[in-house]
Design an enzyme around this catalytic site. Structure first.
Site, PDB file in Angstrom:
ATOM      1  CG  PHE A 166      51.913  36.924 110.277  1.00  0.00           C
ATOM      2  CD1 PHE A 166      52.927  37.352 111.128  1.00  0.00           C
ATOM      3  CD2 PHE A 166      50.970  37.852 109.860  1.00  0.00           C
ATOM      4  CE1 PHE A 166      53.001  38.673 111.541  1.00  0.00           C
ATOM      5  CE2 PHE A 166      51.035  39.182 110.285  1.00  0.00           C
ATOM      6  CZ  PHE A 166      52.055  39.592 111.125  1.00  0.00           C
ATOM      7  CB  SER A 180      47.055  43.209 116.963  1.00  0.00           C
ATOM      8  OG  SER A 180      48.329  43.714 116.668  1.00  0.00           O
ATOM      9  CB  CYS A 181      50.418  41.335 113.423  1.00  0.00           C
ATOM     10  SG  CYS A 181      51.592  41.889 114.660  1.00  0.00           S
ATOM     11  CB  ILE A 182      50.909  38.163 117.596  1.00  0.00           C
ATOM     12  CG1 ILE A 182      51.161  39.356 118.529  1.00  0.00           C
ATOM     13  CG2 ILE A 182      52.013  38.000 116.606  1.00  0.00           C
ATOM     14  CD1 ILE A 182      52.349  39.154 119.445  1.00  0.00           C
TER      15      ILE A 182
END
Ligand SMILES: Cc1cc2nc3c(=O)[nH]c(=O)nc-3n(C[C@H](O)[C@H](O)[C@H](O)COP(=O)(O)OP(=O)(O)OC[C@H]3O[C@@H](n4cnc5c(N)ncnc54)[C@H](O)[C@@H]3O)c2cc1C
Lengths: 102, 411
Positions: B347, A100-102
């Site tokens: 990010f 996922s994004c983190i």
């Protein structure tokens, strides 16, 4: 970090996933599979080949993609790679786990 | 006159209408935008509705308030795109031709994708918070709920705002603490991924959060079905988890119009070039926001950065130039952690979220990948920024379209 897998020096992350797909080979796959208590069969290889093909096309993998792949159904996928099959199969295939994004 | 047509007047479509109005010569270009709704929903607000932090009226406004003069707003349902012939068919029978098409029809939940999810327990003990109705129904449920086993569940990836379910779990912890009933609630976070955090730096910096809040986690859970009778979710490996209250994020899919147009992948997302935002199949079709298949978070902040790039590329396209503006995957989002604190992450395609300061390198005032009150105010301010800066297509001061590497602690 660096790790010796079946006589070859490769770069891996904290969880033992290869960080450079070009370093992957079949011996490495067999050795990682052994660590996961899996003996690779013809069926395993079909799944691994499919995952690598998708990885080269930059297509992120999911259970749904596997289900629609025509390569294997989900029940069999779980039998081939018990517990978190997508993660385990990705590790053996030398590609990153789905994130996922983190 | 040439025609540019935008499908969907949500976050991405509205921003494009505003950008293109400024960028294109009105003597040469006619701009139209279509939506089946007349209301614009601030979707990030759905997270706060169940906990009574925002009221319904805080997060809805008429679509037409945000569409600039000179852009034609059509209130129609889209049946399909006939891309080979450059026109769009409406459900009521009319059609509209275009020279350039922008697809901005977003993503929505599809609970029917999982057997039993939309069964007898749907909106009794099974809820979503990814829709306006769902978030309100859940708010009413939480008001009367006496406690028990709460599952916060992700069906499959990709989903809009991938951190929202985790934020929900954190806010639930805070909510029940304030209601003095935390001891009666067991919170478990169930994910198809191999952890609540999947990137190394985030795992290192944030792993403590779940422990501190006593939130249990079940990883690698690929749901097969919901057993309504016994209130259980069951995965393909035959693992079972029982629940008293299931808050799930169902499968997210692009609108069915994409399937009817035969332009989508198996989840109705449109295959799109990840840097130029041009559709892979048709040169005069571009895709912004959640509707595309590119591997970025489906988030309003992403659509904002994409809009600036896409506007430039549409100008390049009109002038027959190479589409040289490149989207770098820049994403920026606040993550509520409960108790009046939040995190901030920033990010792109090549750099994972790390610690540091934002937007001014070394100064802040926001802290990256660390909990703070300042970040929480940032999250609340995001609603104002959304209505007043993002939708009108204004550039946010100090936040560049391309991610800044300075001020970040890369190895
Ligand atoms: C719970 C939740 C929390 C979130 N939190 C955040 C956050 O903190 N930060 C953040 O940046 N993002 C967040 N997001 C994500 C953000 O809301 C979306 O990424 C963003 O709205 C996407 O914009 P879009 O233009 O692609 O789609 P949308 O804004 O969804 O717009 C799509 C539009 O297309 C219209 N449409 C679709 N099909 C048709 C049709 N057939 N005919 C006519 N019209 C049609 C719809 O009516 C809609 O208006 C969150 C989302 C959710 C659900």
């Amino acid at each position: 970090m660096e790790k010796m897998i079946s006589g070859k020096q490769v770069s891996v992350n904290e969880e033992g996933f290869l960080t450079d797909f070009s370093q992957w080979n079949k011996d490495i796959a067999n050795e990682i599979a052994k660590e996961e208590n899996i003996q690779l069969t013809e069926r395993h290889w079909e799944v691994i080949n499919y995952l690598q093909e998708q990885h080269r096309k930059e297509i992120p993998m999911s259970i749904r993609k596997i289900r629609n792949s025509g390569v294997v159904d989900i029940k069999e996928f779980y039998q081939l790679f018990p517990q978190g099959p997508l993660k385990t199969a990705s590790k053996i295939a030398g590609i990153p786990k789905p994130v996922s994004c983190i | 006159m040439k025609k540019i047509l935008i499908l969907g007047a949500g976050t991405g479509g509205t921003m494009m209408a505003n950008h293109l109005k400024k960028a294109l010569n009105p003597k040469q270009w006619e701009i139209s935008i279509v939506d089946e709704n007349q209301t614009h929903y601030y979707q990030p607000g759905y997270l706060f509705l169940p906990f009574d932090i925002y009221q319904p009226e805080d997060i809805i406004k008429p679509i037409k308030e945000f569409i600039p003069e000179g852009v034609d707003l059509l209130h129609r349902k889209i049946d399909k795109i006939v891309a080979a012939e450059n026109y769009v068919q409406f459900s009521d029978g009319g059609r509209i031709d275009y020279d350039i098409l922008i697809v901005a029809t977003g993503a929505k939940i599809a609970p029917e994708e999982v057997e039993g999810m939309k069964g007898a327990e749907w909106r009794n003990s099974i809820f979503d918070f990814y829709t306006f109705d769902g978030a309100l129904a859940l708010r009413d449920k939480l008001k009367e709920w006496r406690g028990g086993k709460l599952l916060v569940h992700i069906t499959e990836m990709p989903i809009k705002c991938p951190v929202a379910p985790l934020e929900f779990a954190f806010l639930a912890d805070s909510f029940f603490k304030h209601k003095k009933m935390r001891a009666q609630v067991d919170i478990t976070f169930v994910t198809p991924l191999s952890g609540a955090f999947t990137k190394p730096k985030a795992t290192e910096a944030l792993g403590y959060l779940l422990q501190e809040k006593n939130i249990h986690i079940v990883e690698d859970f690929a749901i097969e079905k919901v057993d309504n009778e016994n209130k259980k979710i069951i995965d393909y490996g035959d693992r079972e988890i029982s629940f008293d209250l299931l808050v799930t994020v169902p499968t997210n899919k692009g609108d069915e119009l994409i399937a009817r147009s035969e332009m989508g992948d198996e989840l109705n997302f449109v295959p799109t070039n990840k840097t130029t935002l041009q559709s892979n199949a048709y040169k005069n079709v571009f895709v912004i926001g959640d509707a595309s298949n590119i591997a970025v978070s489906k988030a309003g902040s992403v659509a904002h950065f994409e809009a600036e790039i896409l506007t430039e590329n549409i100008l390049h396209y009109i002038h027959d130039e190479p589409l040289k503006s490149e989207f770098d995957g820049h994403t920026n989002c606040f993550i509520e952690t409960g108790d009046g604190k939040a995190l901030l992450i920033d990010f792109n395609y090549t750099h994972e979220p790390v610690e540091g300061t934002f937007p001014f390198p070394g100064v802040g005032p926001m802290q990256l990948l660390k909990e703070s009150r300042m970040n929480h105010f940032g999250k609340l301010a995001f609603r104002w920024v959304y209505w007043n800066m993002l939708l009108p297509g204004k550039h946010i001061p100090f936040v560049p379209t391309e991610m800044n590497e300075a001020g970040k602690h890369f190895d």
